[in-house]
Design an enzyme around this catalytic site. Sequence first.
Site, mmCIF file in Angstrom:
data_model
loop_
_atom_site.group_PDB
_atom_site.id
_atom_site.type_symbol
_atom_site.label_atom_id
_atom_site.label_comp_id
_atom_site.label_asym_id
_atom_site.label_seq_id
_atom_site.Cartn_x
_atom_site.Cartn_y
_atom_site.Cartn_z
ATOM 1 N N GLY A 141 -69.255 45.108 -16.419
ATOM 2 C CA GLY A 141 -68.619 46.116 -15.573
ATOM 3 C C GLY A 141 -67.127 45.859 -15.477
ATOM 4 O O GLY A 141 -66.291 46.522 -16.075
ATOM 5 N N ARG A 142 -66.802 44.802 -14.712
ATOM 6 C CA ARG A 142 -65.422 44.485 -14.374
ATOM 7 C C ARG A 142 -64.482 44.421 -15.586
ATOM 8 O O ARG A 142 -63.389 44.980 -15.552
ATOM 9 C CB ARG A 142 -65.413 43.134 -13.664
ATOM 10 N N GLU A 200 -74.198 43.455 -20.095
ATOM 11 C CA GLU A 200 -74.066 44.367 -18.946
ATOM 12 C C GLU A 200 -72.715 44.123 -18.295
ATOM 13 O O GLU A 200 -72.643 43.488 -17.242
ATOM 14 C CB GLU A 200 -75.131 44.070 -17.898
ATOM 15 N N TYR A 221 -64.321 39.599 -0.006
ATOM 16 C CA TYR A 221 -64.341 38.344 -0.759
ATOM 17 C C TYR A 221 -63.043 37.561 -0.636
ATOM 18 O O TYR A 221 -62.886 36.552 -1.319
ATOM 19 C CB TYR A 221 -64.499 38.604 -2.265
ATOM 20 N N TYR A 259 -65.332 47.979 -8.743
ATOM 21 C CA TYR A 259 -65.718 47.685 -7.363
ATOM 22 C C TYR A 259 -64.644 48.158 -6.375
ATOM 23 O O TYR A 259 -64.368 47.511 -5.366
ATOM 24 C CB TYR A 259 -66.021 46.179 -7.199
ATOM 25 N N CYS A 280 -59.643 49.939 12.372
ATOM 26 C CA CYS A 280 -59.645 49.143 13.590
ATOM 27 C C CYS A 280 -60.527 47.917 13.430
ATOM 28 O O CYS A 280 -61.617 47.826 14.014
ATOM 29 C CB CYS A 280 -60.105 50.006 14.754
ATOM 30 N N GLU A 281 -60.078 46.998 12.598
ATOM 31 C CA GLU A 281 -60.737 45.714 12.357
ATOM 32 C C GLU A 281 -59.629 44.765 11.958
ATOM 33 O O GLU A 281 -58.796 45.119 11.110
ATOM 34 C CB GLU A 281 -61.690 45.784 11.136
#
Length: 421
Positions: free
Chosen positions: A275-276, A273, A316, A372, A343-344
């Site tokens: 993905g990346r 499986e 992350y 992702y 605004c963070e």
Amino acid sequence: MDYFEYKNGVLYCEDLKVSAIAEKVGTPFYLYSHNTLKRHYRVLDEAFEEIPHLVCFSVKANSNVAILRALANEGAGADVVSGGELFRALRAGIDPSKIVFAGLGKTASEIEYALREKILMINVESSEELMLINELASKMDVVAPIAIRVNPDIDPQTHPRIATGLKESKFGIPLSQAMAEYEVASKLPGVNPIGIHQHIGSQILKPGPFEESLRKIVNLANSLKVLGVDIRYINIGGGFGIQYTEEEALGPDRFAEAIIPVVKECNCTIILEIGRMICGNSGILVTRVLYNKSSGNKKFVVVDAGMNDLLRPSLYGAEHRIEPVIIRRGVPDLEVDVVGPICESGDFLARNRKLPRVERGDLLAVFTAGAYGFTMASNYNSRPRPAEVFVSGNKAYLIRKRETYEDLVRGEAVPRDLEST
Ligand SMILES: *Cc1c(COP(=O)(O)O)cnc(C)c1O
């Protein structure tokens, strides 16, 4: 290896100039290379050639239907973790007999959907879920092929937020309880246990953790034979790591070399499986410089893509290589934070990074954004999600339109009572 290359200081995606695409679609946008995607899929598939195997692309890494279709054309199956992902995989033309369904919070309607579509198997994450699948399948008069997700208690030596196979993890059933769970499953009329599933984490850079956990899984498969449970599939999960900046990525051959001798000991089909490793390097995020500013010694490059477009750095602390799309000659390197408009204060694409001095209007490429990336994009700060473009040779296709302001309020309604005042 990928097909994002500089020619005379100008970044190309396959045969096309990235800057030319930016002029057409605006920024920010995700840009994918078809030939890179195909190449990564093929190299992975060929690495496991020696044993019966099925590559189920992990849809949560990149779920655009064009990407899924491109992979389906290569023979890929899909690993889905929700009804929505199952819908996308089917819409893209992925063969249901190559789809596996994982996830620890499947609802009854998602399970029914999977059973109706006759997918390859459901990966079960708890005893209660096993009972529910049995009940629903019996009601529908079908037998659900299942694997139990086993937690092998392995440290994958990756970022804690993407480690999933440790004892205290919420995923799977502890190895010590697995025999008992399979024994229960083998007696239920609505389920047929045909596989064992594990997924120990993501961005794993060394094959050691796979070897260690798969030895445990193969032992389990052999012990289950004694119980009369015929395990035909071992799903080794995903997690093969890739190069983002400085880390050394081994490539699928080295994983295969370590894994094949272990899993060969049971005559099973191996499900991967991944993905990346398939789509990570196949995509970049293209963003435009809005402003330069400084605060004391600190220099900021403010760009038009933020954490709502690419969350990994904020979530992350992930590092992505960032380069100008068109390299200016003879400009000095500066140490900067590349930040977005959200605004963070946690909204950044890179911190303390050496970057050639840029000016307003310059384009930057954020590399290895194909996995992702868009799938984690949100509308936070009411920002329309970016466009997605797919390049194959000298052709570019818009595979997802940039959202509009109207898209932002679609589905919302003001109660009548509020309107009349
Ligand atoms: C996320 C996930 C994968 C894919 O992981 P990658 O690191 O992208 O290869 C595979 N299986 C399961 C169950 C997952 O949750």
